[in-house]
Write an enzyme that holds these catalytic residues in place. Structure first.
Site, short mmCIF file in Angstrom:
data_model
loop_
_atom_site.label_atom_id
_atom_site.label_comp_id
_atom_site.label_asym_id
_atom_site.label_seq_id
_atom_site.Cartn_x
_atom_site.Cartn_y
_atom_site.Cartn_z
N LYS A 91 0.96 -0.98 -0.03
CA LYS A 91 0.23 -0.55 -0.43
C LYS A 91 0.74 1.38 -0.05
O LYS A 91 -0.35 2.88 0.26
CB LYS A 91 -0.68 0.19 0.92
CG LYS A 91 -1.85 -1.44 1.88
CD LYS A 91 -2.28 -1.96 0.29
CE LYS A 91 -3.60 -1.31 -0.69
NZ LYS A 91 -3.76 -2.19 -2.11
N LYS A 148 -7.87 6.61 -2.40
CA LYS A 148 -7.93 7.79 -2.19
C LYS A 148 -6.85 8.60 -3.24
O LYS A 148 -7.46 9.26 -3.55
CB LYS A 148 -7.92 8.00 -0.85
CG LYS A 148 -9.74 8.11 -0.58
CD LYS A 148 -9.75 9.10 0.69
CE LYS A 148 -11.37 9.57 1.76
NZ LYS A 148 -11.13 9.97 2.66
N THR A 153 -0.03 9.51 -15.28
CA THR A 153 -0.16 8.07 -14.31
C THR A 153 -1.07 8.91 -13.05
O THR A 153 -0.38 8.70 -11.51
CB THR A 153 0.98 8.10 -13.97
OG1 THR A 153 2.21 9.47 -13.70
CG2 THR A 153 1.82 6.79 -14.99
N SER A 184 -4.71 2.75 4.79
CA SER A 184 -4.92 1.96 2.85
C SER A 184 -4.89 1.03 3.70
O SER A 184 -5.24 0.21 2.46
CB SER A 184 -3.55 3.38 1.84
OG SER A 184 -3.77 1.89 0.96
N LYS A 216 -6.50 9.65 -13.35
CA LYS A 216 -6.45 8.60 -14.70
C LYS A 216 -6.14 6.82 -14.79
O LYS A 216 -6.98 6.46 -15.23
CB LYS A 216 -4.94 8.59 -15.49
CG LYS A 216 -5.14 10.06 -16.89
CD LYS A 216 -6.40 9.76 -17.83
CE LYS A 216 -6.18 10.78 -18.48
NZ LYS A 216 -5.36 11.91 -19.40
N GLY A 225 2.12 2.73 -2.99
CA GLY A 225 2.45 3.34 -4.15
C GLY A 225 3.15 2.09 -5.11
O GLY A 225 3.62 2.71 -6.22
N TYR A 269 5.92 8.22 -1.66
CA TYR A 269 4.90 8.29 -1.86
C TYR A 269 4.67 10.03 -2.38
O TYR A 269 4.40 10.30 -3.22
CB TYR A 269 4.18 7.84 -1.08
CG TYR A 269 2.79 7.98 -1.42
CD1 TYR A 269 2.57 6.75 -2.60
CD2 TYR A 269 1.75 8.81 -1.08
CE1 TYR A 269 0.99 6.79 -2.61
CE2 TYR A 269 0.68 8.57 -1.59
CZ TYR A 269 -0.28 7.63 -2.48
OH TYR A 269 -1.57 8.25 -3.41
N ARG A 293 8.65 -7.39 -9.28
CA ARG A 293 8.20 -6.93 -7.95
C ARG A 293 8.58 -7.21 -6.29
O ARG A 293 7.56 -9.03 -6.73
CB ARG A 293 6.85 -5.55 -8.14
CG ARG A 293 5.98 -6.86 -8.22
CD ARG A 293 4.72 -5.71 -8.15
NE ARG A 293 3.22 -6.89 -8.32
CZ ARG A 293 1.87 -6.48 -7.62
NH1 ARG A 293 2.44 -6.31 -7.12
NH2 ARG A 293 1.18 -7.40 -7.97
N THR A 294 8.16 -6.75 -5.40
CA THR A 294 7.79 -7.40 -4.19
C THR A 294 7.91 -6.19 -3.17
O THR A 294 8.33 -5.59 -3.65
CB THR A 294 9.70 -8.12 -4.08
OG1 THR A 294 9.84 -8.87 -3.07
CG2 THR A 294 10.17 -6.83 -3.61
N HIS A 295 7.22 -7.49 -2.55
CA HIS A 295 6.89 -6.69 -0.81
C HIS A 295 8.35 -7.23 0.15
O HIS A 295 7.72 -7.25 1.06
CB HIS A 295 5.76 -6.79 -0.05
CG HIS A 295 4.06 -6.35 -1.50
ND1 HIS A 295 4.71 -4.73 -1.40
CD2 HIS A 295 3.22 -6.75 -2.06
CE1 HIS A 295 3.82 -4.25 -2.42
NE2 HIS A 295 2.53 -5.15 -2.51
N MET A 328 -8.51 1.57 -6.40
CA MET A 328 -8.01 3.49 -6.29
C MET A 328 -8.72 4.17 -5.30
O MET A 328 -9.66 4.09 -5.75
CB MET A 328 -8.21 3.67 -8.13
CG MET A 328 -7.14 2.62 -8.38
SD MET A 328 -5.17 3.17 -8.58
CE MET A 328 -4.32 2.21 -9.27
S1 PPS Z 1 -0.60 -2.81 -3.15
O1 PPS Z 1 -1.64 -3.73 -3.05
O2 PPS Z 1 -0.05 -3.22 -1.83
O3 PPS Z 1 -0.11 -2.95 -4.74
O4 PPS Z 1 -1.39 -1.52 -3.04
P1 PPS Z 1 -0.25 -0.65 -3.83
O5 PPS Z 1 -0.20 -0.09 -4.62
O6 PPS Z 1 1.46 -0.04 -2.92
O7 PPS Z 1 -0.40 0.82 -3.18
C1 PPS Z 1 -2.11 1.37 -3.33
C2 PPS Z 1 -2.53 2.95 -3.01
O8 PPS Z 1 -1.72 4.22 -3.67
C3 PPS Z 1 -2.26 4.34 -3.84
N1 PPS Z 1 -2.27 4.90 -5.66
C4 PPS Z 1 -2.13 5.92 -5.84
N2 PPS Z 1 -1.97 7.05 -5.19
C5 PPS Z 1 -1.72 8.57 -6.43
N3 PPS Z 1 -1.23 7.97 -7.10
C6 PPS Z 1 -1.81 7.51 -8.38
N4 PPS Z 1 -1.63 7.49 -9.28
C7 PPS Z 1 -1.87 5.69 -7.26
N5 PPS Z 1 -2.07 4.62 -7.64
C8 PPS Z 1 -2.32 4.05 -6.65
C9 PPS Z 1 -3.84 3.32 -4.67
O9 PPS Z 1 -5.52 4.70 -3.83
C10 PPS Z 1 -4.14 3.48 -2.70
O10 PPS Z 1 -3.71 4.18 -1.45
P2 PPS Z 1 -5.19 5.02 -1.01
O11 PPS Z 1 -4.62 5.49 0.82
O12 PPS Z 1 -5.30 3.70 -0.47
O13 PPS Z 1 -6.03 5.34 -1.67
#
Ligand code: PPS
Length: 291
Positions: free
Chosen positions: A44, A254, A223, A134, A227, A46, A189, A102-104, A252
């Site tokens: 979560k 917030k 990005t 998140s 979008k 990014g 982020y 990719r990895t966590h 997606m």
């Molecule tokens: S995961 O499941 O771990 O792969 O999730 P991850 O992609 O790391 O994180 C998801 C959060 O990133 C937000 N997100 C974005 N934020 C800003 N800009 C862009 N383009 C974007 N794309 C994904 C997504 O909304 C999740 O955060 P929250 O706070 O829950 O909205």
């Protein structure tokens, strides 16, 4: 059988999905190549966002090429396993070089060949408070992760590192401490949100690419959260509801900085800040939590 009751299983103190642990030997013996680029994040933080940025850079801004398949399929997820489907390692092995993966995983659980081959690592960190919010919503909607319980319960679970991929503190610290010894581009982020163009330029340079200004502007536009939320190749809308139930909370959600203020009580915030100070003591990493 995958269900809401799925428990996580620990490897070296880190809770992971059971199928991942069952496939641990294959994961640990993964053979990295020197030209691999590994996208690394705590969940979560990014991941999806930086994946789309990296792919757009790799495709020189060609959006049609980025739409070739859903984002989860573009960059094999090393520790992913769901038999009988091919594992993340199987998918990476089948991919032509140069690979983007990719990895966590935290540093101490990363397959050693990534270090041995001196691969490039692109780490994205997100402030812990927003990350917690998140992750809480993600565990509500993700039908194959444990139920998060109430917010109060989840707050404790998260600070105790009893969530998938373990403690946020250990993860971020571990990768931060590696940054001088390996080729690691460490991004935040919040910085990408504040000045995407500047941060994307760093990624372009790190990837050894050279793109003109128009392409860079296009990448910034495509990005954006708005979008990517509308884009079926990035918004997880093709994942079955039995796995991700987006009627509970959209993937997606917030995409903002500082949403934690809508969740943390004053007492929780004080407790968190104290724990943060203790756990992050001695590191030079500087997160701005007053966002
Ligand atoms: S995961 O499941 O771990 O792969 O999730 P991850 O992609 O790391 O994180 C998801 C959060 O990133 C937000 N997100 C974005 N934020 C800003 N800009 C862009 N383009 C974007 N794309 C994904 C997504 O909304 C999740 O955060 P929250 O706070 O829950 O909205």
């Amino acid at each position: 059988e995958l269900s809401k009751k799925t428990h996580l299983k620990e490897v070296a103190g880190i809770p992971l999905q059971v199928a991942t642990v069952d496939n641990w030997r294959q994961i640990q013996s993964f053979e990295a190549k020197p030209d691999d680029l590994l996208i690394c994040t705590y969940p979560k933080s990014g991941t999806t966002w930086i994946q789309e940025i990296v792919d757009m850079i790799e495709q020189n801004g060609d959006m049609e090429k980025c739409r070739r398949t859903i984002i989860q399929h573009r960059h094999p997820f090393i520790e992913w396993a769901r038999p009988p489907q091919p594992s993340g390692v199987d998918k990476a092995n089948a991919m032509p070089a140069p690979r983007i993966l990719r990895t966590h995983l935290p540093t101490h659980l990363l397959p050693p060949s990534f270090w041995e081959n001196n691969c490039k690592f692109l780490y994205v960190a997100r402030n812990a408070k927003d990350c917690m919010v998140s992750y809480y919503h993600f565990q509500r909607m993700n039908q194959v992760l444990p139920d998060p319980g109430t917010w109060e319960e989840y707050f404790e679970t998260f600070i105790n590192g009893k969530v998938g991929w373990g403690s946020w503190f250990e993860h971020v610290k571990g990768w931060w401490e590696m940054r001088d010894r390996y080729q690691i581009l460490f991004l935040f982020y919040e910085d990408i949100k504040r000045d995407p163009k500047h941060e994307i330029q760093k990624v372009i340079k790190f990837m050894g690419k050279n793109l003109d200004e128009m392409v860079l502007d296009k990448i910034v536009q495509e990005t954006s959260f708005e979008k990517m939320k509308e884009n079926p190749m990035t918004n997880r809308s093709t994942v079955p509801k039995s796995i991700l139930d987006q009627s509970i909370s959209p993937f997606m959600r917030k995409g903002t900085v500082g949403d934690w203020k809508n969740y943390f009580t004053v007492a929780q915030n004080e407790k968190f800040d104290e724990i943060y100070r203790r756990k992050m003591e001695g590191t030079s990493i500087n997160f701005c939590m007053e966002l």
